[in-house]
Motif scaffolding. Structure first.
Motif, PDB file in Angstrom:
ATOM      1  N   LEU A 207      -9.002  -5.839  -2.620  1.00  0.00           N
ATOM      2  CA  LEU A 207      -9.120  -5.454  -1.216  1.00  0.00           C
ATOM      3  C   LEU A 207     -10.456  -4.781  -0.907  1.00  0.00           C
ATOM      4  N   GLU A 208     -11.368  -4.824  -1.870  1.00  0.00           N
ATOM      5  CA  GLU A 208     -12.712  -4.271  -1.677  1.00  0.00           C
ATOM      6  C   GLU A 208     -12.665  -2.827  -1.197  1.00  0.00           C
ATOM      7  N   GLY A 209     -11.775  -2.046  -1.808  1.00  0.00           N
ATOM      8  CA  GLY A 209     -11.699  -0.630  -1.477  1.00  0.00           C
ATOM      9  C   GLY A 209     -10.751  -0.296  -0.349  1.00  0.00           C
ATOM     10  N   ASP A 210     -10.208  -1.292   0.347  1.00  0.00           N
ATOM     11  CA  ASP A 210      -9.269  -1.036   1.435  1.00  0.00           C
ATOM     12  C   ASP A 210      -7.880  -0.717   0.881  1.00  0.00           C
ATOM     13  N   PHE A 211      -7.031  -0.126   1.750  1.00  0.00           N
ATOM     14  CA  PHE A 211      -5.649   0.181   1.391  1.00  0.00           C
ATOM     15  C   PHE A 211      -4.725  -0.581   2.324  1.00  0.00           C
ATOM     16  N   LEU A 212      -3.895  -1.440   1.762  1.00  0.00           N
ATOM     17  CA  LEU A 212      -2.914  -2.192   2.553  1.00  0.00           C
ATOM     18  C   LEU A 212      -1.565  -1.501   2.414  1.00  0.00           C
ATOM     19  N   PHE A 213      -1.059  -0.999   3.515  1.00  0.00           N
ATOM     20  CA  PHE A 213       0.189  -0.234   3.534  1.00  0.00           C
ATOM     21  C   PHE A 213       1.238  -1.038   4.279  1.00  0.00           C
ATOM     22  N   SER A 214       2.409  -1.260   3.672  1.00  0.00           N
ATOM     23  CA  SER A 214       3.467  -2.042   4.319  1.00  0.00           C
ATOM     24  C   SER A 214       4.805  -1.316   4.206  1.00  0.00           C
ATOM     25  N   VAL A 215       5.657  -1.526   5.218  1.00  0.00           N
ATOM     26  CA  VAL A 215       6.994  -0.922   5.256  1.00  0.00           C
ATOM     27  C   VAL A 215       8.000  -2.011   5.594  1.00  0.00           C
ATOM     28  N   LYS A 216       9.041  -2.157   4.765  1.00  0.00           N
ATOM     29  CA  LYS A 216      10.031  -3.210   4.965  1.00  0.00           C
ATOM     30  C   LYS A 216      11.426  -2.613   5.030  1.00  0.00           C
ATOM     31  N   ASP A 217      12.246  -3.137   5.929  1.00  0.00           N
ATOM     32  CA  ASP A 217      13.638  -2.710   6.057  1.00  0.00           C
ATOM     33  C   ASP A 217      14.457  -3.337   4.924  1.00  0.00           C
ATOM     34  N   VAL A 218      15.015  -2.501   4.058  1.00  0.00           N
ATOM     35  CA  VAL A 218      15.796  -2.993   2.907  1.00  0.00           C
ATOM     36  C   VAL A 218      17.256  -2.561   3.020  1.00  0.00           C
ATOM     37  N   SER A 219      17.716  -2.302   4.243  1.00  0.00           N
ATOM     38  CA  SER A 219      19.103  -1.832   4.441  1.00  0.00           C
ATOM     39  C   SER A 219      20.110  -2.852   3.916  1.00  0.00           C
ATOM     40  N   GLU A 220      19.868  -4.145   4.178  1.00  0.00           N
ATOM     41  CA  GLU A 220      20.806  -5.178   3.714  1.00  0.00           C
ATOM     42  C   GLU A 220      20.850  -5.226   2.197  1.00  0.00           C
ATOM     43  N   TYR A 221      19.673  -5.069   1.555  1.00  0.00           N
ATOM     44  CA  TYR A 221      19.647  -5.066   0.092  1.00  0.00           C
ATOM     45  C   TYR A 221      20.406  -3.873  -0.473  1.00  0.00           C
ATOM     46  N   LYS A 222      20.316  -2.720   0.234  1.00  0.00           N
ATOM     47  CA  LYS A 222      21.048  -1.547  -0.220  1.00  0.00           C
ATOM     48  C   LYS A 222      22.551  -1.771  -0.117  1.00  0.00           C
ATOM     49  N   GLN A 223      22.977  -2.442   0.959  1.00  0.00           N
ATOM     50  CA  GLN A 223      24.403  -2.729   1.123  1.00  0.00           C
ATOM     51  C   GLN A 223      24.891  -3.661   0.020  1.00  0.00           C
ATOM     52  N   ILE A 224      24.066  -4.671  -0.290  1.00  0.00           N
ATOM     53  CA  ILE A 224      24.428  -5.602  -1.375  1.00  0.00           C
ATOM     54  C   ILE A 224      24.506  -4.851  -2.700  1.00  0.00           C
ATOM     55  N   GLU A 225      23.547  -3.948  -2.913  1.00  0.00           N
ATOM     56  CA  GLU A 225      23.528  -3.161  -4.143  1.00  0.00           C
ATOM     57  C   GLU A 225      24.774  -2.287  -4.252  1.00  0.00           C
ATOM     58  N   GLN A 226      25.151  -1.646  -3.125  1.00  0.00           N
ATOM     59  CA  GLN A 226      26.342  -0.806  -3.124  1.00  0.00           C
ATOM     60  C   GLN A 226      27.608  -1.624  -3.366  1.00  0.00           C
ATOM     61  N   SER A 227      27.651  -2.820  -2.760  1.00  0.00           N
ATOM     62  CA  SER A 227      28.815  -3.693  -2.959  1.00  0.00           C
ATOM     63  C   SER A 227      28.924  -4.125  -4.411  1.00  0.00           C
ATOM     64  N   ALA A 228      27.777  -4.463  -5.006  1.00  0.00           N
ATOM     65  CA  ALA A 228      27.775  -4.870  -6.416  1.00  0.00           C
ATOM     66  C   ALA A 228      28.228  -3.719  -7.309  1.00  0.00           C
ATOM     67  N   LEU A 229      27.752  -2.499  -6.993  1.00  0.00           N
ATOM     68  CA  LEU A 229      28.154  -1.332  -7.771  1.00  0.00           C
ATOM     69  C   LEU A 229      29.651  -1.073  -7.625  1.00  0.00           C
ATOM     70  N   GLN A 230      30.155  -1.230  -6.392  1.00  0.00           N
ATOM     71  CA  GLN A 230      31.583  -1.027  -6.153  1.00  0.00           C
ATOM     72  C   GLN A 230      32.413  -2.064  -6.919  1.00  0.00           C
TER      73      GLN A 230
END
Length: 454
Positions: A207-230
């Motif tokens: 990135l030639e010294g630049d900073f690429l910052f990203s934010v993604k909604d992972v609520s569905e993945y958390k629900q899947i993770e919780q369901s798998a744990l349950q």
């Protein structure tokens, strides 16, 4: 070119963002400083900066940005020309080069604008000096600030933005500490609306010294993770149940039989009450084992189409007398009298009864503060029937909610902690979901989703 851009981009962004003609003095100052640079280099930097600024606004604002940038560049070039000999010849050359910037900008804009701006992830790009050079629609939504007021700002200026909410400011400070000071590549946090977000940062030679910052909604993945744990917990529970259930029930059956044989002798010595207590406790132990077995593997549902409205009202009738004794009012609100679901009536009735019983227990604990109330609401979205059971009881904290469907977890003195785990599995076996929302002192709301009968 990097030396030009470092000074050029913030000045151009401030002029376009502020719209004050007085800020053109930055263009004059830069023109005096840049007179030794080649005009083509200055135009190349200008073209790059305009592309980044235009990528952070709506398409309808692009002409305005380009027009204002042209005024800034013209002012700079005029000042730069006045500092040099043979200025007339250079002025002609400048007029020839400027249209090229316009054409190049349009090509790049059309190619990347839609892709970056409408990604489901929030994206922000900071240059090596910490200046925000690009921000897309989703990131601006998360910050709840117009994009055009952010581009060209550094972190400090963003934090001091008059429209930035305090909660968002705290989140930015936490992310800055974790990801820029501690150099963490990933950081997961919860947004104010309850969504789980995953922030990532990319930097380095690519990135030639630049900073690429990203934010993604992972609520569905958390629900899947919780369901798998349950599901893992319930699977483990099933293995334990299969191993010990029969070993416990067999001796209990034998003990029950011998106690019944001894009952006449206990009656002779006036101790029949002992026999009654022993038998009651043995029956209770058998009930716990039965629930234990059901929680590990409820029987396959024997489905039939039925009116959900009729089923709910039937369950309410069963609990009506108990609710009156506990000074609790139960109301049903439904516009879904004709809605039918394909369910095992006995199993789903067990779930509704269990939830109503929990609600009655919850409201009974706050009787001194207010009268108990349970509201049952029915609705559907064309695919699923939604059953909401809401009480005004004591409510739960987040720690309790996170473990609510775990086998053997209970807050009741005499509870087994199996009722809700059984209910969870029954609803899942019907192709539905069950969710809970609660706040301490404000009551609890269970939502059940069951597919409509085809």
């Amino acid at each position: 070119m990097q030396a030009i851009r470092k000074r050029y981009f913030p000045a151009l962004a401030e002029y376009i963002r502020g719209g004050k003609e007085a800020s053109l003095h930055h263009a004059n100052e830069l023109g005096k400083q840049f007179y030794e640079f080649n005009q083509e280099e200055i135009l190349a930097v200008h073209e790059e900066c305009v592309q980044e600024l235009a990528a952070s606004v709506d398409m309808k604002e692009v002409p305005k940005i380009y027009h204002r940038s042209y005024i800034f560049l013209t002012e700079l070039m005029i000042t730069s020309r006045d500092q040099q000999p043979d200025s007339a010849e250079k002025s002609v050359r400048i007029r020839e080069l400027m249209p090229r910037s316009d054409r190049s900008f349009e090509r790049v804009k059309n190619k990347y604008e839609n892709v970056l701006q409408h990604m489901d992830s929030g994206i922000a790009l900071f240059d090596s000096d910490g200046i925000l050079s690009f921000i897309n629609v989703q990131m601006a939504k998360l910050l709840d600030i117009p994009r055009k007021t952010l581009v060209g700002c550094n972190i400090r200026e963003i934090l001091l933005h008059r429209d930035l909410k305090i909660s968002t400011k705290r989140t930015i400070l936490r992310l800055y500490r974790e990801m820029f000071l501690k150099r963490s590549r990933y950081y997961e946090f919860q947004h104010k609306d309850g969504k789980h977000l995953l922030a990532t940062v990319t930097y380095g030679d690519d990135l030639e010294g630049d900073f690429l910052f990203s934010v993604k909604d992972v609520s569905e993945y958390k629900q899947i993770e919780q369901s798998a744990l349950q599901n893992d917990k319930l699977a483990m529970l099933g293995k334990i149940a299969a191993a010990i259930a029969h070993e416990i029930r067999n001796p209990l059956t034998s003990i029950r039989g011998f106690i019944q044989l001894l009952r006449p002798y206990l009656l002779d010595v006036g101790k029949e009450e002992y026999a009654r207590i022993i038998l009651t406790e043995i029956d209770r132990a058998n009930d716990i084992i039965y629930e234990f077995l059901n929680s590990s593997k409820p029987s396959a549902p024997m489905k039939q189409a039925t009116s959900i409205d009729h089923l709910i009202r039937e369950v309410v009738m069963l609990t009506e007398s108990e609710s009156l004794l506990r000074n609790c009012e139960i109301s049903v609100e439904s516009c879904q009298a004709e809605a039918k679901v394909s369910i095992d009536i006995k199993q789903v009735k067990q779930v509704i009864l269990n939830l109503l019983k929990n609600s009655l227990d919850a409201v009974e604990e706050v009787q001194n503060e207010r009268r108990g109330r349970i509201d049952i609401l029915l609705s559907n979205d064309g695919q699923y029937v939604q059953i909401i059971i809401k009480d005004n009881g004591k409510g739960m904290d987040k720690s309790t909610m996170s473990r609510l469907f775990d086998p053997f977890f209970t807050t009741k003195q005499e509870g087994t902690g199996l009722g809700l785990s059984v209910s969870y599995r029954i609803i899942r076996n019907h192709g539905g979901t069950i969710r809970v929302d609660s706040q301490v002192g404000s009551g609890t709301e269970f939502s059940i989703y069951l597919p409509l009968a085809v």
